[in-house]
Design an enzyme around this catalytic site. Structure first.
Site, PDB file in Angstrom:
ATOM      1  CB  SER A 100      -0.958  -0.091   1.162  1.00 27.21           C
ATOM      2  OG  SER A 100      -1.987   0.971   1.024  1.00 27.21           O
ATOM      3  CG  ASP A 239      -2.556   4.011  -1.301  1.00 27.38           C
ATOM      4  OD1 ASP A 239      -3.391   4.081  -2.196  1.00 27.38           O
ATOM      5  OD2 ASP A 239      -2.401   3.502  -0.200  1.00 27.38           O
ATOM      6  CG  ASP A 241      -2.941  -0.612  -2.115  1.00 29.09           C
ATOM      7  OD1 ASP A 241      -2.818   0.607  -1.869  1.00 29.09           O
ATOM      8  OD2 ASP A 241      -3.492  -1.452  -1.701  1.00 29.09           O
TER       9      ASP A 241
END
EC number: 5.4.2.10
Length: 447
Positions: A100, A239, A241
């Site tokens: 992430s 971000d 992902d």
């Protein structure tokens, strides 16, 4: 060995903590637990652009196929796309390889069930138990071994789904998109162009060595500059992902998750689409957010920090929107997890329908000043503040003084010998004094 699964799957420094061996074992144990050997499972596997994702993907798929699983590889794609495609392709599970918003040296492995929800604790515990106890699993041979199939339509399938979540085009909007050199690079620029927006893409190359570095939702400074330079209507920062979104208005100001949720909830209520007139957020959402919702007759339910707790509360109460100040927002009628692209589309469609600038929409709430002071307290004494009458009385007194225009939040640190004292209110100098005095009291009483 400590617990493998955290609140967001298995995460660690790739090749050191999250090794190919562990990825292989997670694949094997995951394939077994999801079917208990009863049938050949079908598993969707996606990844973000970080360098270690290829290595971990190979190991994970080797583990899955060694138990007979059929793997549908969807390539570099947002985390929420894996949740959606797992449902669309009628798979038994989905797995996303991503850390992430974390720095490049980290990576993670997150499982979704067949409905696109993160795995419940009991299934994660079962996977962990099999790995820790080195349980003997079936060893298929010949045609019993699974195969990996590459999906050539996954990005198009996801883009068409995203378009279906709004009822307007985006013609006339000029948008700067910051893809954080991550997974949204494969989706967001195409999506917004096809909807008719003028798109300026930044950090939209798949450069794993640059993911989240000085860009994306955790570093929107360059995006703020670009929005003003290009005289754009707004900026969108994802971000690594793409499960979260932070926006920037036409003046270059940050529009965080609290503001985005407030804008969307007020709009949903006006259309009769806000179930139970309620929003779910965490204890970290600003008091200004709570006040703005109250002014529009909207209730707020707060949970512990972490999107999994927000989602649990949403499912339990049947609520339609929830999220975090960090921009991790869930529209549960559209997807089962936070989806940065859906959040961006909702925001843009509200701008189109109302004809208002983002700065006008964001003025629906005022962010109140916030002060954070750490009280040093031994680890074994951190929870004792709940039992101390003087501390409880002081918190009540401070909240009474603020007359509903402020709040006190006490959070013991999960990793350090500290209690974090957070005070929000209208007057920065006043709340600074309050926070310092309360932290001093906690240190005196608990040490």
């Amino acid at each position: 060995m400590g617990r493998l699964f955290g609140t967001d799957g298995v995460r660690g420094i790739a090749n050191k903590e999250l090794t190919p061996q562990l990825a292989f074992e997670l694949g094997r144990a995951g394939a077994y637990v999801l079917t208990e050997g009863s049938h050949r499972p079908k598993v969707v596997v996606g990844k973000d652009s970080r360098i270690s994702s290829d290595m971990l993907e190979c190991a994970l798929i080797a583990g899955l196929t060694s138990l007979g699983a059929e793997v549908v590889s969807v390539g570099i794609i947002p985390t929420p796309a894996v949740a959606y495609l797992t449902r669309l392709y009628k798979a038994d599970a989905g797995v996303m390889i991503s850390a992430s918003h974390n720095p490049i040296e980290y990576n993670g492995i997150k499982f979704f069930d067949k409905f696109g929800y993160k795995l419940p604790d009991k299934l994660e515990d079962r996977i962990e138990e099999i790995i820790n106890e080195k349980k003997e699993l079936p060893v298929p041979t010949g045609i019993g071994i699974g195969r990996r199939k590459e999906s050539l339509t996954s990005h198009r399938d996801y883009i068409e789904f995203l378009k279906s979540t709004i009822d307007t085009d985006l013609k006339g909007l000029k948008i700067v998109i910051d893809c954080a050199y991550g997974a949204s690079s494969t989706v967001a620029p195409i999506l917004f162009k096809e909807l008719g927006a003028e798109v300026i893409a930044y950090a939209a190359e798949l450069l794993g060595e640059k993911i989240n570095v000085g860009c994306g939702s955790t570093h929107p400074e360059k995006l703020q500059q670009l929005v003003v330079e290009h005289k754009a209507d707004l900026g969108l920062a994802f971000d690594g992902d793409a499960d979260r979104l932070i926006a920037v208005d036409e003046k270059g100001n940050i529009v965080d998750g609290d503001h985005i949720m407030a804008i969307c909830a007020i709009d949903m209520k006006s259309k009769g689409k806000l179930k139970h007139n309620t929003v779910v957020a965490t204890v970290m959402s600003n008091i200004g957010f709570e006040i703005a919702l109250k002014e529009h007759g909207i209730k707020l339910i707060r949970t512990k920090v972490g999107d999994r707790y927000v989602l649990e509360e949403m499912i339990k109460g049947g609520y339609s929107i929830g999220g975090e100040q960090s921009g991790h927002i869930i529209f549960i009628d559209d997807n089962t997890t936070g989806d940065g692209e859906i959040t961006a589309l909702k925001l843009c469609s509200i701008m189109k329908h109302t004809g208002k600038k983002l700065s006008e929409l964001a003025s629906c709430m005022t962010t109140y000043p916030q002060v954070l002071v750490n009280a040093k307290v031994k680890n074994e004494l951190k929870e004792k503040y709940l039992e101390d009458e003087d501390i409880k009385r002081e918190i009540e007194k401070l909240e009474k003084e603020m007359e509903g225009k402020g709040r006190v939040l006490i959070r013991p640190s999960g990793t350090e010998p500290l209690i974090r004292v957070m005070v929000e209110g209208e007057d920065y100098a006043k709340i600074s004094q309050m926070a310092k005095e309360l932290a001093d009291l906690i240190e005196r009483k608990l040490n």
